[in-house]
Design a protein around this motif. Structure first.
Motif, short mmCIF file in Angstrom:
data_model
loop_
_atom_site.label_atom_id
_atom_site.label_comp_id
_atom_site.label_asym_id
_atom_site.label_seq_id
_atom_site.Cartn_x
_atom_site.Cartn_y
_atom_site.Cartn_z
N LYS A 1 0.80 -1.43 0.04
CA LYS A 1 -0.01 0.16 0.01
C LYS A 1 1.44 1.66 -0.20
CE LYS A 1 -4.24 -1.64 2.17
NZ LYS A 1 -4.78 -2.32 3.53
N GLN A 2 2.15 1.37 0.76
CA GLN A 2 3.00 2.44 0.72
C GLN A 2 3.50 2.61 -1.06
OE1 GLN A 2 5.89 2.10 4.42
NE2 GLN A 2 4.25 1.25 5.51
N GLN A 3 3.82 1.61 -0.86
CA GLN A 3 4.78 1.38 -2.48
C GLN A 3 3.66 1.92 -4.03
OE1 GLN A 3 6.17 -1.74 -3.22
NE2 GLN A 3 7.69 -1.60 -2.19
N MET A 4 2.54 1.73 -3.29
CA MET A 4 0.98 2.19 -4.64
C MET A 4 0.64 3.48 -3.84
SD MET A 4 0.02 0.57 -6.54
CE MET A 4 0.44 -1.91 -7.38
N GLN A 5 0.94 4.36 -2.91
CA GLN A 5 0.60 5.44 -3.08
C GLN A 5 1.35 6.23 -3.10
OE1 GLN A 5 -2.47 6.10 -1.30
NE2 GLN A 5 -1.92 8.67 -1.55
N ALA A 6 2.76 5.99 -3.11
CA ALA A 6 3.68 6.65 -3.10
C ALA A 6 3.81 6.68 -5.07
CB ALA A 6 5.31 6.35 -2.71
N ARG A 7 3.74 6.26 -5.73
CA ARG A 7 3.19 6.00 -7.58
C ARG A 7 1.67 6.35 -7.45
NH1 ARG A 7 3.51 -0.02 -9.35
NH2 ARG A 7 3.12 0.99 -11.54
N LEU A 8 0.94 6.93 -6.63
CA LEU A 8 -0.48 7.50 -7.48
C LEU A 8 -0.11 8.78 -6.96
CD1 LEU A 8 -3.26 7.61 -7.66
CD2 LEU A 8 -3.73 7.30 -5.35
N GLU A 9 0.94 9.69 -5.84
CA GLU A 9 1.45 10.86 -5.59
C GLU A 9 2.05 11.50 -6.63
OE1 GLU A 9 2.53 10.84 -2.03
OE2 GLU A 9 0.75 10.33 -0.95
N LYS A 10 3.04 10.58 -7.21
CA LYS A 10 4.07 11.12 -8.23
C LYS A 10 2.84 11.63 -9.22
CE LYS A 10 8.09 9.67 -10.57
NZ LYS A 10 9.07 9.01 -11.18
N HIS A 11 2.14 10.59 -9.98
CA HIS A 11 1.01 10.57 -11.19
C HIS A 11 0.44 11.39 -10.96
CE1 HIS A 11 -0.79 9.15 -14.34
NE2 HIS A 11 -2.43 9.18 -13.93
N LEU A 12 -0.34 11.59 -9.44
CA LEU A 12 -1.66 12.78 -9.76
C LEU A 12 -0.11 13.78 -9.50
CD1 LEU A 12 -3.78 10.99 -6.82
CD2 LEU A 12 -4.37 11.78 -9.34
N ALA A 13 1.00 14.47 -9.31
CA ALA A 13 1.76 15.42 -9.71
C ALA A 13 1.60 15.93 -11.12
CB ALA A 13 2.26 15.52 -8.81
N SER A 14 1.96 14.71 -11.43
CA SER A 14 1.94 15.11 -13.09
C SER A 14 0.93 15.39 -14.42
CB SER A 14 2.51 13.52 -13.41
OG SER A 14 1.57 12.37 -13.80
N LYS A 15 1.63 15.65 -15.07
CA LYS A 15 0.41 15.96 -16.51
C LYS A 15 -0.08 14.74 -17.26
CE LYS A 15 2.20 20.74 -17.31
NZ LYS A 15 2.85 21.46 -18.30
#
Length: 849
Positions: A705-719
């Motif tokens: 879950k921690q790994q997925m959350q980190a990936r999600l935050e990075k993705h949401l911040a991108s275009k």
């Protein structure tokens, strides 16, 4: 009806050509080459009697069956065995005689070096009463026994010592040694900087051609001997002295004083016609053809009747061929010599056949490819060139003296005047590395004449190591050392390539692998077969057996004793640190890595115990047997050495593929708890699990879950484009992308993975990604209709199970996994559960890609 004569040759192409020559009284059929071989079951021969255990398998049986059917018709009164004219051909003839039940009365032996009407008719005529040369058969069988004994006994000893399959060959291991030694020479080479000084004359001859004189280091007593590109040469490493000398000359007013001059007429003889080894070398230099391809093309040219027998070590031609060349020279205005040139062969040459020559110099190839035509023209040109007049030229040398700071420096100038190009006007010697001579005129000087210098320079250079070997230069090296036979060189090369002892770069240069270096390290100083002198002597002994001068039993018994001693020495060597041993309680045998052919056509590694033959899978280059792996983590009473604090199962040690660190994980062997979600991963501390200071996340699911959350935050911040999961409507994050093939999207909620094809449509565009459409073909049959649960639950993680492509096993997809992270690796299911999964609607359509 008059009885016919049956002629048996090796290939179908050859049979068709020869039958057309012989006419209606003869029937010509093929044997397909060797019809029997030494059995692969065990050593293959009796070590005392030396009798070989032959077997016929596959196509061999079919060829013999066809020949027997022809003989059973009773139409033939005599059989002529016309296999190739060498040791292998003689062995084929003997095997046909044995298997067909022939004798010296109803059969005879015929040989020919070319497939032309005159040669075939002559061979058939002389075959009456012709018997098989038993001495040649003995030599062939001796070589076969030698090779099998080395391959069987030495391979076993060396493989057991190194813990991996390492084939050893009587000749091929010598080739590996040469490659390893060349690589070591290149790596260890110490390049030296050196300087070459030259001067340029102010005036030349009447046409104002200037000339250059080079500083002669030996005459000037300068420099030192060093290696450059594999040869010894003299170099001058004193940059300051070279610089001072050039500056002194450039200052002006410096003359060179003539010390001596000479002129003499010299000649250059043409290269000999091709033999097998020189054909390989030239075909590589000019056509970039590998040895195996050269052999194939040459054999087809021979079978079609265009060239003589292509496996030969005799560089000379018959009187008949020379007469053909003379006639061709007269009609084409070529200066053919009046008397046939005779070339010297190596002492080890068998001289059973003439050189590789065209059978008709006016023939036009009708069946051939561009490669066939190019190789044929090369053979033809070389044959013509070999009998042309010498190249004649006059060589003039002049030595000059210059005195500077009390020391004399000598400069040498050379000039060449071509009188007659001879053979060199027809073609180039591709087997020679010498520079081609061209006109470079040098004037005639008066005795003691002083010559004014226009300029001087020194060139800064570095000595270079010898180049990496390629297939052609390796063949030449083997041939120069007298190791093996040129006819087998291409097979040797393919073998060591297959065994992964070598690899090629984009320029076809050969480099040794780590496996090759290990082979040479443990055999070079122990095995007699790794000594070039020993191997060459064995080739000479085989020739002596073929000539009836030596007895094969004496050679073989002595060889067995020698190899047995060598094998004992290998066994006594200190074992490498990376050996793996069998995990069975009653066995401590060495595990040997080998390969098998997978159903997809590729090769896969596996391990086998050299004592009990227990098999192990290969995982990360190490042996793994799930049934035995757990034993090393249990005490003698079956209790775990390091128990899991949550479920009591034995902890086992693994190595992370990401950071190469070692960790301890729960094996689950005790089945103490249905819920393994809290079974953590412990760090390693001095070979044991670190219970006190667990530096790794204790819970798989939480870590995921921690790994997925980190990936999600990075993705949401991108275009980047945003998508939601068609199963749980949670966010999708981009995963692995393979350019031009696919892009993966992972769900942060249910861990489902979507694959978006990046292949372009007919309009040149890529399909737009739609999670709903992906769901239909990928997930519909493994999830319930409401997409909230799985149809068949993984007993380990409660994720969705599915079949792989060929339905050979059931695997966990990781979708809706509740207790671990994604793919848990589960692949076991009861037959009933498996049948249930197979019966699901659309299962054929949604199997894992």
């Amino acid at each position: 009806m008059t009885a016919k004569t049956l002629v048996i040759v090796e290939s179908s192409k050859k049979a068709k050509t020869i039958e057309g020559i012989l006419g209606a009284d003869y029937k010509v059929i093929a044997s397909g080459g060797h019809i029997r071989d030494m059995t692969k079951d065990g050593l293959g021969f009796d070590k005392q009697s030396l009798n070989i255990e032959y077997v016929m398998t596959g196509n061999n049986k079919e060829w013999v069956k066809k020949i027997k059917n022809v003989l059973d018709r009773g139409l033939f009164s005599h059989v002529i065995l016309a296999a190739d004219p060498d040791r292998e051909g003689e062995a084929i003839a003997q095997s046909l005689k044995d298997e067909l039940g022939l004798n010296d009365t109803n059969s005879s032996r015929a040989t020919f070096n070319e497939i032309t009407e005159s040669a075939i008719n002559k061979a058939i005529k002389e075959s009456k009463g012709g018997k098989i040369n038993r001495q040649l058969v003995d030599a062939q069988e001796t070589r076969r026994i030698l090779d099998r004994y080395v391959g069987w006994e030495c391979t076993a000893a060396v493989s057991a010592h190194n813990g991996r399959k390492m084939p050893v060959g009587r000749v091929q291991s010598q080739a590996v040694r040469f490659i390893v030694q060349r690589d070591q020479e290149i790596v260890n080479f110490d390049a030296k900087e050196h300087y070459k000084v030259s001067v340029k004359s102010k005036t030349g001859m009447a046409d104002d051609n200037t000339w250059t004189a080079k500083l002669d280091l030996k005459m000037s007593e300068l420099g030192e001997i060093a290696k450059h590109k594999g040869s010894e040469t003299r170099i001058w490493t004193d940059q300051q002295a070279a610089d001072n000398l050039v500056k002194h000359i450039k200052a002006g007013g410096i003359d060179l004083k003539l010390v001596s001059q000479s002129e003499k007429q010299e000649s250059s003889k043409p290269p000999a016609p091709f033999i097998t080894s020189t054909l390989h070398q030239s075909a590589w230099k000019k056509l970039k053809l590998r040895g195996k391809k050269v052999d194939e093309i040459a054999q087809s040219l021979y079978q079609e009747g265009y060239i003589t027998y292509p496996r030969t070590d005799n560089a000379n031609m018959s009187d008949e061929k020379f007469a053909m060349l003379q006639a061709y020279g007269i009609s084409n205005g070529l200066s053919i010599v009046k008397e046939k040139r005779v070339f010297s062969n190596k002492k080890s040459a068998q001289e059973a056949h003439e050189a590789i020559l065209p059978t008709d110099l006016n023939a036009k190839l009708t069946f051939a490819t561009d490669e066939h035509r190019a190789l044929y023209e090369m053979i033809k040109d070389r044959a013509i060139m070999s009998q042309l007049e010498d190249k004649i030229y006059t060589k003039r040398d002049a030595v000059f003296e210059l005195e500077y700071e009390g020391k004399k420096y000598f400069f040498k100038a050379s000039g060449v005047r071509i009188i007659s190009q001879g053979w060199a006007g027809f073609g180039k010697d591709l087997t020679s590395d010498d520079d081609e001579l061209t006109d470079s005129l040098l004037p005639v000087f008066d005795d003691g004449q002083s010559v004014e210098i226009a300029d001087a320079e020194y060139v800064h250079e570095k000595t270079a190591p010898p180049p990496h070997l390629n297939q052609a230069s390796l063949n030449k090296l083997l041939d120069d050392e007298g190791i093996g036979r040129p006819s087998t060189y291409s097979k040797i090369y393919e073998k060591i390539l297959q065994h992964k002892y070598i690899q090629e770069d984009k320029n076809n240069a050969i480099m040794a692998t780590e496996l090759a270096r290990r082979l040479v390290a443990c055999t070079c100083e122990i095995y007699s077969i790794m000594d070039p002198k020993f191997t060459k002597q064995m080739e000479d002994k085989l020739d002596s057996i073929a000539q009836g001068e030596l007895n094969k039993a004496d050679i073989l018994y002595a060889f067995f004793d020698e190899i047995d001693k060598n094998n004992q020495s290998v066994v006594a060597l200190k074992a490498p640190d990376d050996l793996h041993h069998c995990q069975k309680p009653d066995c401590d045998g060495v595990l040997i890595m080998d390969q098998y052919k997978h159903k997809d056509g590729g090769m896969r590694d596996f391990w086998r115990c050299n004592d009990c033959a227990e098999l192990y899978w290969s995982s990360g280059g190490k042996p793994f047997n799930p049934d035995l792996d757990i034993l090393q983590y249990l005490n003698e009473d079956g209790s775990p050495k390091h128990p899991c604090k949550q479920c009591g199962s034995a902890l086992k040690r693994i190595t992370s593929s990401k950071n190469n660190k070692e960790y301890w994980v729960c094996s689950g062997n005790a089945k103490a708890s249905d819920d393994k979600s809290d079974c953590g991963v412990l760090a390693d501390f001095e070979g044991a699990p670190d219970y006190e200071n667990n530096s790794y996340a204790a819970n798989f699911a939480e870590n995921r879950k921690q790994q997925m959350q980190a990936r999600l935050e990075k993705h949401l911040a991108s275009k980047a484009e945003k998508h939601t999961c068609a199963i749980c409507e949670d966010h999708l994050v981009p995963g692995k992308t393979v350019e031009g093939k696919y892009m993966r999207w992972d769900c942060v909620g249910c861990y489902a993975s979507y694959y978006h094809s990046l292949k372009k449509k007919d309009d040149g565009k890529v399909h737009k990604f739609n999670p709903e459409s992906v769901f239909e073909w990928r997930f519909a049959a493994i999830l319930s209709d409401d997409r909230k649960s799985v149809r068949i639950e993984c007993p380990d993680c409660q994720g969705a199970l599915n079949l792989n492509k060929d339905k050979s096993e059931v695997v966990c997809t990781g979708i809706w996994a509740k207790k671990t992270t994604g793919y848990c690796g589960f692949n076991k299911l009861s037959p009933d559960e498996k049948e249930k999964l197979v019966a699901l609607d659309d299962v054929e359509r949604i199997l894992l890609r």
